[in-house]
Design a protein around this motif. Structure first.
Motif, PDB file in Angstrom:
ATOM      1  N   MET A 208       0.358  -1.443 -11.427  1.00 34.57           N
ATOM      2  CA  MET A 208      -0.346  -2.208 -10.272  1.00 34.57           C
ATOM      3  C   MET A 208      -0.299  -3.779 -10.594  1.00 34.57           C
ATOM      4  O   MET A 208      -0.181  -4.500  -9.647  1.00 34.57           O
ATOM      5  N   ASN A 209      -0.237  -4.147 -11.892  1.00 36.31           N
ATOM      6  CA  ASN A 209      -0.080  -5.493 -12.158  1.00 36.31           C
ATOM      7  C   ASN A 209       1.335  -6.126 -11.648  1.00 36.31           C
ATOM      8  O   ASN A 209       1.790  -7.147 -11.259  1.00 36.31           O
ATOM      9  N   LYS A 210       2.327  -5.187 -11.970  1.00 33.94           N
ATOM     10  CA  LYS A 210       3.658  -5.484 -11.572  1.00 33.94           C
ATOM     11  C   LYS A 210       3.800  -5.642  -9.902  1.00 33.94           C
ATOM     12  O   LYS A 210       4.482  -6.182  -9.616  1.00 33.94           O
ATOM     13  N   LEU A 211       2.972  -4.413  -9.415  1.00 29.09           N
ATOM     14  CA  LEU A 211       3.100  -4.417  -8.139  1.00 29.09           C
ATOM     15  C   LEU A 211       2.541  -5.762  -7.206  1.00 29.09           C
ATOM     16  O   LEU A 211       2.921  -6.415  -6.461  1.00 29.09           O
TER      17      LEU A 211
ATOM     18  N   TRP B  45       0.787  -1.080   0.011  1.00 21.99           N
ATOM     19  CA  TRP B  45       0.050  -0.031   0.007  1.00 21.99           C
ATOM     20  C   TRP B  45       0.874   1.288   0.133  1.00 21.99           C
ATOM     21  O   TRP B  45       0.417   2.150  -0.687  1.00 21.99           O
ATOM     22  N   LYS B  46       2.079   1.287   0.766  1.00 19.95           N
ATOM     23  CA  LYS B  46       2.875   2.264   0.580  1.00 19.95           C
ATOM     24  C   LYS B  46       3.276   2.344  -0.712  1.00 19.95           C
ATOM     25  O   LYS B  46       3.435   3.743  -1.413  1.00 19.95           O
ATOM     26  N   GLU B  47       3.689   1.468  -1.664  1.00 22.79           N
ATOM     27  CA  GLU B  47       4.207   1.635  -2.819  1.00 22.79           C
ATOM     28  C   GLU B  47       3.092   2.359  -4.006  1.00 22.79           C
ATOM     29  O   GLU B  47       3.329   2.992  -4.763  1.00 22.79           O
ATOM     30  N   ASN B  48       1.873   1.533  -3.613  1.00 21.49           N
ATOM     31  CA  ASN B  48       0.573   1.926  -4.387  1.00 21.49           C
ATOM     32  C   ASN B  48       0.304   3.637  -4.124  1.00 21.49           C
ATOM     33  O   ASN B  48       0.238   4.244  -5.118  1.00 21.49           O
TER      34      ASN B  48
ATOM     35  N   LEU C 222       0.301   6.642  -7.143  1.00 19.91           N
ATOM     36  CA  LEU C 222      -0.959   7.200  -7.211  1.00 19.91           C
ATOM     37  C   LEU C 222      -0.512   8.995  -7.081  1.00 19.91           C
ATOM     38  O   LEU C 222      -0.972   9.514  -7.740  1.00 19.91           O
ATOM     39  N   ALA C 223       0.414   9.193  -6.088  1.00 20.37           N
ATOM     40  CA  ALA C 223       0.748  10.428  -6.000  1.00 20.37           C
ATOM     41  C   ALA C 223       1.231  11.038  -7.047  1.00 20.37           C
ATOM     42  O   ALA C 223       1.226  12.038  -7.623  1.00 20.37           O
ATOM     43  N   ILE C 224       2.528  10.092  -7.605  1.00 23.34           N
ATOM     44  CA  ILE C 224       3.066  10.592  -8.687  1.00 23.34           C
ATOM     45  C   ILE C 224       2.178  10.645  -9.976  1.00 23.34           C
ATOM     46  O   ILE C 224       2.304  11.595 -10.823  1.00 23.34           O
ATOM     47  N   LEU C 225       1.272   9.744 -10.220  1.00 25.24           N
ATOM     48  CA  LEU C 225       0.580   9.928 -11.573  1.00 25.24           C
ATOM     49  C   LEU C 225      -0.399  11.036 -11.436  1.00 25.24           C
ATOM     50  O   LEU C 225      -0.419  11.797 -12.304  1.00 25.24           O
ATOM     51  N   LEU C 226      -1.321  11.368 -10.415  1.00 20.82           N
ATOM     52  CA  LEU C 226      -1.931  12.449 -10.119  1.00 20.82           C
ATOM     53  C   LEU C 226      -1.269  13.722 -10.166  1.00 20.82           C
ATOM     54  O   LEU C 226      -1.832  14.606 -10.659  1.00 20.82           O
ATOM     55  N   ALA C 227       0.090  13.848  -9.609  1.00 13.51           N
ATOM     56  CA  ALA C 227       0.906  15.063  -9.813  1.00 13.51           C
ATOM     57  C   ALA C 227       1.320  15.386 -11.147  1.00 13.51           C
ATOM     58  O   ALA C 227       1.092  16.564 -11.745  1.00 13.51           O
ATOM     59  N   ILE C 228       1.609  14.325 -12.135  1.00 16.84           N
ATOM     60  CA  ILE C 228       1.613  14.311 -13.532  1.00 16.84           C
ATOM     61  C   ILE C 228       0.166  14.942 -14.009  1.00 16.84           C
ATOM     62  O   ILE C 228       0.356  15.949 -14.866  1.00 16.84           O
TER      63      ILE C 228
END
Length: 87
Positions: free
Chosen positions: A76-79, A13-16, A20-26
């Motif tokens: 997410m599939n990789k994660l 969940w930490k990595e998830n 999310l934060a990176i993609l939403l920032a983009i």
């Protein structure tokens, strides 16, 4: 739930959340930045006959959002595989 499974779930969940934060920032930079803040600078260029700032405000941010959805699914599939949650 075992202690090992809890640690894996917490790391998952930490990595998830990081993804999310990176993609939403983009998405924020593209939609708000390119469509509003940097509009005047981008309007010096044209894409398909339209000023680039206008294009980002009207269509570009939507395209980027759809691309980010596919990137998120891939990440997410990789994660899931990495942490063993790919049932």
């Amino acid at each position: 739930m075992t202690d090992d499974k809890q640690k894996r779930a917490k790391a998952y969940w930490k990595e998830n959340i990081k993804y999310l934060a990176i993609l939403l920032a983009i998405w924020f930079v593209v939609s708000y930045g390119c469509g509003i803040l940097f509009r005047e600078e981008l309007n010096q260029f044209r894409l398909g006959g339209f000023k680039l700032g206008f294009w980002f405000a009207q269509q570009g941010s939507i395209y980027v959002f759809v691309i980010l959805i596919f990137v998120y699914v891939r990440l997410m599939n990789k994660l899931d595989k990495k942490y063993g949650f790919d049932e």
